[in-house]
Design a protein around this motif. Sequence first.
Motif, mmCIF file in Angstrom:
data_model
loop_
_atom_site.group_PDB
_atom_site.id
_atom_site.type_symbol
_atom_site.label_atom_id
_atom_site.label_comp_id
_atom_site.label_asym_id
_atom_site.label_seq_id
_atom_site.Cartn_x
_atom_site.Cartn_y
_atom_site.Cartn_z
ATOM 1 N N THR A 255 -74.571 -23.421 -5.544
ATOM 2 C CA THR A 255 -75.468 -23.371 -4.546
ATOM 3 C C THR A 255 -75.928 -25.014 -4.275
ATOM 4 O O THR A 255 -75.075 -25.651 -3.710
ATOM 5 C CB THR A 255 -76.790 -22.713 -4.629
ATOM 6 O OG1 THR A 255 -77.283 -22.683 -5.759
ATOM 7 C CG2 THR A 255 -76.423 -21.020 -4.694
ATOM 8 N N LEU B 120 -81.707 -20.111 -2.953
ATOM 9 C CA LEU B 120 -81.147 -20.113 -1.705
ATOM 10 C C LEU B 120 -80.924 -21.757 -1.056
ATOM 11 O O LEU B 120 -81.808 -22.496 -1.494
ATOM 12 C CB LEU B 120 -81.716 -19.257 -0.729
ATOM 13 C CG LEU B 120 -81.386 -19.506 0.891
ATOM 14 C CD1 LEU B 120 -82.063 -17.991 1.565
ATOM 15 C CD2 LEU B 120 -82.111 -20.605 1.728
ATOM 16 N N ARG C 109 -79.431 -24.132 2.173
ATOM 17 C CA ARG C 109 -78.852 -24.153 3.722
ATOM 18 C C ARG C 109 -78.716 -25.256 4.004
ATOM 19 O O ARG C 109 -79.410 -26.241 4.092
ATOM 20 C CB ARG C 109 -79.527 -23.165 4.534
ATOM 21 C CG ARG C 109 -78.945 -22.965 6.065
ATOM 22 C CD ARG C 109 -80.038 -22.097 6.910
ATOM 23 N NE ARG C 109 -79.273 -21.787 7.974
ATOM 24 C CZ ARG C 109 -78.900 -22.473 9.083
ATOM 25 N NH1 ARG C 109 -79.265 -23.810 9.170
ATOM 26 N NH2 ARG C 109 -78.177 -21.772 10.077
ATOM 27 N N ILE D 214 -74.671 -21.440 4.355
ATOM 28 C CA ILE D 214 -75.657 -20.830 3.568
ATOM 29 C C ILE D 214 -75.130 -20.162 2.311
ATOM 30 O O ILE D 214 -74.132 -19.586 2.291
ATOM 31 C CB ILE D 214 -76.242 -19.802 4.270
ATOM 32 C CG1 ILE D 214 -77.540 -18.980 3.493
ATOM 33 C CG2 ILE D 214 -75.396 -18.757 4.953
ATOM 34 C CD1 ILE D 214 -78.638 -19.775 3.564
ATOM 35 N N SER E 7 -71.370 -17.704 -0.697
ATOM 36 C CA SER E 7 -71.532 -18.797 0.226
ATOM 37 C C SER E 7 -70.806 -18.182 1.557
ATOM 38 O O SER E 7 -69.816 -17.954 1.395
ATOM 39 C CB SER E 7 -70.951 -19.856 -0.491
ATOM 40 O OG SER E 7 -70.801 -21.083 0.535
ATOM 41 N N THR F 291 -76.082 -13.172 3.449
ATOM 42 C CA THR F 291 -76.050 -14.241 4.038
ATOM 43 C C THR F 291 -76.063 -14.085 5.557
ATOM 44 O O THR F 291 -76.374 -15.026 6.394
ATOM 45 C CB THR F 291 -75.037 -15.278 3.671
ATOM 46 O OG1 THR F 291 -73.731 -14.764 4.027
ATOM 47 C CG2 THR F 291 -74.979 -15.655 2.254
#
Length: 571
Positions: free
Chosen positions: A120, A187, A189, A212, A235, A254
């Motif tokens: 991430t 998380l 984004r 995201i 993802s 997501t």
Amino acid sequence: MSRTVRTIYLLLVIILYSFQIKSQDVGAIGKGQALKVNGGIAMNSIFYTSNGPATRSPFSFFINGNINFNLYGWSVPLTFAYTNHTFSYTQPFNQYSLNPTYKWLTTHIGWTSMNFSPYTLNGHQFFGVGVEAAPPGRLHYSAMYGRLQKAIGIDTAHPEYLPAYKRMGYGIKIEYAGDNYNLGINLFRAKDDINSVRAIPDSLQVVPQENIAIGFTGGFTIYKHITFTGEYATSQMTRDIRSPLAEHGAFNVTNPFIRNRTSTGIYHAYKAGINYNVQSFTLGIGYERVDPEYATLGAYYFTNDFQNITVNFSQSIFNHKVTIGGNAGVQNDDLAHKKISNMRRLVGSLNVNYTASDRLQFDASYGNFQSFTNIKPQFAVVNQLTPYDNLDTLNYVQISQNANLNMNYQLAGNKKRRQSLNVNFSYQQATEKQAGHADTTGGTKFYNTNAGYNLSLVPTATTVTVALNLSYSVLPGNNSLAWGPTLAVGQAFFNKKIKTRLSASYNTSANNGATQMSVVNLRGSAGYTWKRKHNFNLSVVSLFRNNMRAQTSSPAHLFDLTTTAGYSYSF
């Protein structure tokens, strides 16, 4: 932007700024010395002469220095460098970061980076604010918000510089640690601002993107000896946010955070492991899989389309005098079976450590790496008459092996005299196979061995080193040998304020039995420390090269002399 996303943005900014205000109350403020200044300066002069072609300046002069201002842990480092050719300096204000810490809270302000997960947010630098909180208890959390990429317009004067959209991002990570288990979620984004630069031509292949990525981690222990760990990440990447909207396919976690478009793809990554540890035995098994095209805007570089399976073990025997450890693994790509070629790698290694006594120790290791490549040309498939045509013609195998043996022996000595002997041998081999046939040249082989004896006379601060090095390589059509001894003597004077060292080495090399070159290297150095802050040093290096295969542009007998004098001061 949907109401849900706007709400998340607002809450995150409020949380971050509230943390930022609290973190300014650092415990060091008002205690001890407010301002500390330290640094140093160094000056060196190099004189060079040679009877060969001029490849260096006969005289070089260097001055470099640094100074650091520290105000309650806030550092401002400044450096400069000057030579008889150029001058340069650095200061931190182009990209600066404040990282105040108070008890269990750390705040990052300015240019910084954070790590949530390899899948991430993984070390991407951003300009903004971040917090890491580990309060007493089981719950820990982190958060960030900032600019990951600056808007760069088209520069017609420098077409080599690609334009870029402004990219903003935020993320949050929460971890809970139980008695025998742990759970976590993170998380991240990021989205490009399509209006941050003027229209970019499609020929430059620079498009605005949106991403995201959500990750889940966990682990637990049973029976005190078996530990399970796991991680799953997904993802959702939109390669071009200007592409038309599309209906969501299968449900993914997501989906609520990003609108689906024709250029949107959803990818997954998995990682799991199990470890068994009891007394002197350890066994571990690991598995990792990353989908083709998996990507995240929270990392600069990402490897995808692979699957790994690994096994490792360690065992101590004979009252811990012998330790055996090893690992093996297999990796393959082309998980979707869409590439023109696919590759499979096999890796294995074995390590053995034997402590015969307090003075004698052996270490041995062996490693093997094999890479299998299968190329699938389209014409071979179209033109084959039967399923057995061209079965192995494009199978390619690379094999690499290495072995190492080291022995270290502390000879008889006492508090006034210390002696040691070290011997090392290493071997490397690389070969290949094409269509099942071994390389007729035999590949390449490298042998290297070195032995060294060290003597330290403590009362007189004298050290003596004698060493011998030998290297032999076997290449297609060429066998080369290089060997030579080294002798070095070190002596300290005046309560170790003055340290001197003299060394001499001889090396000779030959190809296919014919001597190519011999080199004699003489070195001498001296250093003096005054009041712990002033250091003076002088070194002389002379090199005599006898080239039996010298070209007309270079003398057969080459002499180089390099003298370096320096002074440094620290405060």
